[in-house]
Design an enzyme around this catalytic site. Sequence first.
Site, PDB file in Angstrom:
ATOM      1  N   GLN A   1       0.615  -1.216  -0.003  1.00  0.00           N
ATOM      2  CA  GLN A   1      -0.113   0.049  -0.023  1.00  0.00           C
ATOM      3  C   GLN A   1       0.966   1.296  -0.057  1.00  0.00           C
ATOM      4  O   GLN A   1       0.343   2.433   0.024  1.00  0.00           O
ATOM      5  CB  GLN A   1      -0.988   0.006   1.252  1.00  0.00           C
ATOM      6  CG  GLN A   1      -1.885  -1.347   1.498  1.00  0.00           C
ATOM      7  CD  GLN A   1      -2.498  -1.388   2.628  1.00  0.00           C
ATOM      8  OE1 GLN A   1      -3.559  -0.811   2.888  1.00  0.00           O
ATOM      9  NE2 GLN A   1      -2.003  -1.755   3.646  1.00  0.00           N
TER      10      GLN A   1
ATOM     11  N   HIS B   1      -1.298   1.611  -4.527  1.00  0.00           N
ATOM     12  CA  HIS B   1      -1.634   3.029  -4.274  1.00  0.00           C
ATOM     13  C   HIS B   1      -0.741   3.899  -4.902  1.00  0.00           C
ATOM     14  O   HIS B   1      -0.930   5.031  -4.814  1.00  0.00           O
ATOM     15  CB  HIS B   1      -1.501   3.243  -2.744  1.00  0.00           C
ATOM     16  CG  HIS B   1      -2.617   2.505  -2.113  1.00  0.00           C
ATOM     17  ND1 HIS B   1      -2.550   2.345  -0.570  1.00  0.00           N
ATOM     18  CD2 HIS B   1      -3.912   1.935  -2.403  1.00  0.00           C
ATOM     19  CE1 HIS B   1      -3.728   1.663  -0.318  1.00  0.00           C
ATOM     20  NE2 HIS B   1      -4.410   1.361  -1.356  1.00  0.00           N
TER      21      HIS B   1
ATOM     22  N   THR C   1       0.397  -2.957   8.644  1.00  0.00           N
ATOM     23  CA  THR C   1      -0.776  -2.214   8.242  1.00  0.00           C
ATOM     24  C   THR C   1      -1.705  -2.082   9.151  1.00  0.00           C
ATOM     25  O   THR C   1      -1.888  -3.087  10.055  1.00  0.00           O
ATOM     26  CB  THR C   1      -1.211  -2.688   6.970  1.00  0.00           C
ATOM     27  OG1 THR C   1      -2.459  -1.818   6.416  1.00  0.00           O
ATOM     28  CG2 THR C   1      -1.622  -4.349   6.943  1.00  0.00           C
ATOM     29  N   SER C   2      -2.535  -0.973   9.219  1.00  0.00           N
ATOM     30  CA  SER C   2      -3.686  -0.893  10.345  1.00  0.00           C
ATOM     31  C   SER C   2      -4.823  -1.662   9.678  1.00  0.00           C
ATOM     32  O   SER C   2      -5.796  -1.768  10.543  1.00  0.00           O
ATOM     33  CB  SER C   2      -3.899   0.713  10.578  1.00  0.00           C
ATOM     34  OG  SER C   2      -4.268   1.252   9.090  1.00  0.00           O
TER      35      SER C   2
HETATM   36  C1  BV8 Z   1     -11.980   2.866  -3.547  1.00  0.00           C
HETATM   37  C2  BV8 Z   1      -2.070   6.636  -1.398  1.00  0.00           C
HETATM   38  C3  BV8 Z   1     -13.571   2.688  -4.941  1.00  0.00           C
HETATM   39  C4  BV8 Z   1      -2.214   8.170  -1.182  1.00  0.00           C
HETATM   40  C5  BV8 Z   1      -3.730   5.761  -0.048  1.00  0.00           C
HETATM   41  C6  BV8 Z   1     -16.084   6.620   2.269  1.00  0.00           C
HETATM   42  C7  BV8 Z   1     -15.876   7.608   1.127  1.00  0.00           C
HETATM   43  C8  BV8 Z   1     -15.099   7.363   0.163  1.00  0.00           C
HETATM   44  C9  BV8 Z   1     -14.326   6.229   0.324  1.00  0.00           C
HETATM   45  C10 BV8 Z   1     -14.472   5.220   1.505  1.00  0.00           C
HETATM   46  C11 BV8 Z   1     -15.249   5.334   2.248  1.00  0.00           C
HETATM   47  N1  BV8 Z   1     -15.349   4.378   3.257  1.00  0.00           N
HETATM   48  C12 BV8 Z   1     -14.191   3.439   2.821  1.00  0.00           C
HETATM   49  C13 BV8 Z   1     -13.949   4.038   1.692  1.00  0.00           C
HETATM   50  C14 BV8 Z   1     -13.157   3.169   0.864  1.00  0.00           C
HETATM   51  C15 BV8 Z   1     -11.681   3.766   1.043  1.00  0.00           C
HETATM   52  C16 BV8 Z   1     -11.164   3.422   2.515  1.00  0.00           C
HETATM   53  O1  BV8 Z   1     -10.792   2.397   2.526  1.00  0.00           O
HETATM   54  N2  BV8 Z   1     -11.073   4.188   3.270  1.00  0.00           N
HETATM   55  C17 BV8 Z   1     -10.703   3.947   4.751  1.00  0.00           C
HETATM   56  C18 BV8 Z   1     -10.146   5.213   5.080  1.00  0.00           C
HETATM   57  C19 BV8 Z   1     -12.076   3.838   5.727  1.00  0.00           C
HETATM   58  N3  BV8 Z   1     -10.828   3.435  -0.014  1.00  0.00           N
HETATM   59  C20 BV8 Z   1     -10.628   4.002  -1.147  1.00  0.00           C
HETATM   60  O2  BV8 Z   1     -10.990   5.121  -1.333  1.00  0.00           O
HETATM   61  C21 BV8 Z   1      -9.932   3.332  -2.121  1.00  0.00           C
HETATM   62  N4  BV8 Z   1     -10.604   3.348  -3.375  1.00  0.00           N
HETATM   63  O3  BV8 Z   1     -12.304   2.179  -2.481  1.00  0.00           O
HETATM   64  O4  BV8 Z   1     -12.308   3.117  -4.665  1.00  0.00           O
HETATM   65  C22 BV8 Z   1     -14.180   3.140  -6.380  1.00  0.00           C
HETATM   66  C23 BV8 Z   1     -14.398   2.042  -7.147  1.00  0.00           C
HETATM   67  C24 BV8 Z   1     -14.715   2.157  -8.490  1.00  0.00           C
HETATM   68  C25 BV8 Z   1     -14.713   3.638  -8.967  1.00  0.00           C
HETATM   69  C26 BV8 Z   1     -14.325   4.648  -7.851  1.00  0.00           C
HETATM   70  C27 BV8 Z   1     -14.045   4.423  -6.567  1.00  0.00           C
HETATM   71  C28 BV8 Z   1      -8.607   3.997  -2.378  1.00  0.00           C
HETATM   72  C29 BV8 Z   1      -7.881   3.622  -1.130  1.00  0.00           C
HETATM   73  C30 BV8 Z   1      -6.176   4.179  -1.523  1.00  0.00           C
HETATM   74  C31 BV8 Z   1      -6.233   5.464  -0.497  1.00  0.00           C
HETATM   75  N5  BV8 Z   1      -4.693   5.898  -0.816  1.00  0.00           N
HETATM   76  N6  BV8 Z   1      -2.638   5.932  -0.377  1.00  0.00           N
HETATM   77  C32 BV8 Z   1      -1.150   8.683  -0.234  1.00  0.00           C
HETATM   78  O5  BV8 Z   1      -0.378   7.728   0.571  1.00  0.00           O
HETATM   79  O6  BV8 Z   1      -0.994   9.747  -0.033  1.00  0.00           O
HETATM   80  S1  BV8 Z   1      -3.727   4.890   1.286  1.00  0.00           S
HETATM   81  C33 BV8 Z   1      -3.042   5.074   2.472  1.00  0.00           C
HETATM   82  O7  BV8 Z   1      -3.537   4.556   3.824  1.00  0.00           O
HETATM   83  C34 BV8 Z   1      -1.524   4.752   2.559  1.00  0.00           C
HETATM   84  O8  BV8 Z   1      -1.360   4.144   1.258  1.00  0.00           O
HETATM   85  C35 BV8 Z   1      -1.332   3.792   3.567  1.00  0.00           C
HETATM   86  O9  BV8 Z   1      -0.425   2.801   3.264  1.00  0.00           O
HETATM   87  C36 BV8 Z   1      -2.748   3.298   3.590  1.00  0.00           C
HETATM   88  C37 BV8 Z   1      -3.040   2.464   4.608  1.00  0.00           C
HETATM   89  O10 BV8 Z   1      -2.511   2.704   6.062  1.00  0.00           O
HETATM   90  P1  BV8 Z   1      -1.268   1.964   6.330  1.00  0.00           P
HETATM   91  O11 BV8 Z   1      -0.238   1.503   5.437  1.00  0.00           O
HETATM   92  O12 BV8 Z   1      -1.960   0.844   7.167  1.00  0.00           O
HETATM   93  O13 BV8 Z   1      -0.537   2.762   7.526  1.00  0.00           O
HETATM   94  P2  BV8 Z   1      -1.259   3.244   8.944  1.00  0.00           P
HETATM   95  O14 BV8 Z   1      -0.502   4.572   9.304  1.00  0.00           O
HETATM   96  O15 BV8 Z   1      -2.659   3.378   8.796  1.00  0.00           O
HETATM   97  O16 BV8 Z   1      -0.806   2.109   9.927  1.00  0.00           O
HETATM   98  C38 BV8 Z   1       0.618   1.735  10.103  1.00  0.00           C
HETATM   99  C39 BV8 Z   1       0.760   0.377  11.001  1.00  0.00           C
HETATM  100  O17 BV8 Z   1       1.957  -0.061  11.027  1.00  0.00           O
HETATM  101  C40 BV8 Z   1      -0.026   0.452  12.169  1.00  0.00           C
HETATM  102  O18 BV8 Z   1      -0.765  -0.765  12.400  1.00  0.00           O
HETATM  103  C41 BV8 Z   1       1.100   0.493  13.160  1.00  0.00           C
HETATM  104  O19 BV8 Z   1       0.834  -0.249  14.331  1.00  0.00           O
HETATM  105  C42 BV8 Z   1       2.223  -0.324  12.376  1.00  0.00           C
HETATM  106  N7  BV8 Z   1       3.691   0.034  12.666  1.00  0.00           N
HETATM  107  C43 BV8 Z   1       4.153   1.002  13.281  1.00  0.00           C
HETATM  108  N8  BV8 Z   1       5.304   0.845  13.439  1.00  0.00           N
HETATM  109  C44 BV8 Z   1       5.910  -0.316  13.046  1.00  0.00           C
HETATM  110  C45 BV8 Z   1       4.626  -1.220  12.461  1.00  0.00           C
HETATM  111  N9  BV8 Z   1       4.352  -2.215  11.946  1.00  0.00           N
HETATM  112  C46 BV8 Z   1       5.622  -2.909  11.829  1.00  0.00           C
HETATM  113  N10 BV8 Z   1       6.948  -2.330  12.151  1.00  0.00           N
HETATM  114  C47 BV8 Z   1       6.899  -1.189  12.732  1.00  0.00           C
HETATM  115  N11 BV8 Z   1       7.980  -0.750  13.064  1.00  0.00           N
END
Ligand code: BV8
Length: 259
Positions: free
Chosen positions: A104, A122, A197-198
């Site tokens: 991601q 992504h 990933t979260s």
């Molecule tokens: C889609 C690029 C459909 C940009 C990213 C309401 C309205 C609109 C959409 C939605 C909605 N509800 C749900 C959705 C769908 C939405 C979604 O899932 N939203 C979530 C927030 C609820 N998804 C989308 O919109 C996707 N598209 O659904 O399209 C569609 C279909 C047809 C036609 C049109 C549309 C698109 C999703 C992609 C978004 N873009 N990134 C950018 O980066 O700027 S996502 C973004 O979050 C990043 O890529 C990131 O990677 C990703 C996920 O986060 P994580 O990688 O998990 O990172 P996070 O910080 O959250 O967690 C880190 C983890 O690491 C933690 O667990 C932590 O404990 C852990 N950690 C910390 N330190 C360590 C560790 N682990 C190991 N070692 C360590 N040392």
Amino acid sequence: MALDDDIRQAAGWLAGCKRLAILTGAGVSKESGIPTFRDALDGLWARYDPTQLATPEAFAADPKLVWDFYAYRRQIARDVQPNAGHRALAALEQRIPTVTLITQNIDDLHELAGSKNVIRLHGRLTANKCLNHCQGEPTPIDIATLPNKDASPPTCPHCGAPVRPDVVWFGEALSPANLQAAFDAADHADVMLIVGTSGVVNPAAQLPGVAKHAGAKVIEVNPERTPLTRLADVWLAGASGDILPRVMAGMMNALDANE
Ligand code: BV8
């Protein structure tokens, strides 16, 4: 002690694995110095929520703000190196017949660490494109070649529209080809390794469930529990830069013992 036992168990599954699917998120790059997506960003960006900036609506409303947000993240990513966790994941490709790394993340650290079969769900922080796809979907733009490369944002040399990052924003569709390849890899995996990933962003967060349903062993590496932990056959609670090299060492021991 339990963690050592769990690492040994995970290592044993990987030693016998023929088809491995890996799903990574921002946590795998944390020890390289890249804040995770939900870490509080520092300085100017501390007051912004990345999920509010990573949208087409935010870019339409304030192209400069969103462009500068990505320029800031490019600047952070420019100076960092892969960590031991990225390198351990790349090393798995030398030992397991089929490895598909689905990320991601939009940094290039998996490729820099040597991973070859990477599906970037992504997009890439270092890639930009014409907002209007004026020469086709996408119309890649190398901002270094633009006369107005320092503008926020620069404009497309073909049609004059704003240039935007070539990443998938919230509300935007992922590439069908990437999605199909990722779901196929999960569906055929005998082990699914989830790292950093979260598990809250869809459709990526659905991949472990697909693998589990198809009978894969699921290993999660994360210091915290996540919504995916309930799917894990083993949760290795720790930082990936520490845990993954230990899993790799355990796997080598298991392979040597089997020789
Ligand atoms: C889609 C690029 C459909 C940009 C990213 C309401 C309205 C609109 C959409 C939605 C909605 N509800 C749900 C959705 C769908 C939405 C979604 O899932 N939203 C979530 C927030 C609820 N998804 C989308 O919109 C996707 N598209 O659904 O399209 C569609 C279909 C047809 C036609 C049109 C549309 C698109 C999703 C992609 C978004 N873009 N990134 C950018 O980066 O700027 S996502 C973004 O979050 C990043 O890529 C990131 O990677 C990703 C996920 O986060 P994580 O990688 O998990 O990172 P996070 O910080 O959250 O967690 C880190 C983890 O690491 C933690 O667990 C932590 O404990 C852990 N950690 C910390 N330190 C360590 C560790 N682990 C190991 N070692 C360590 N040392």
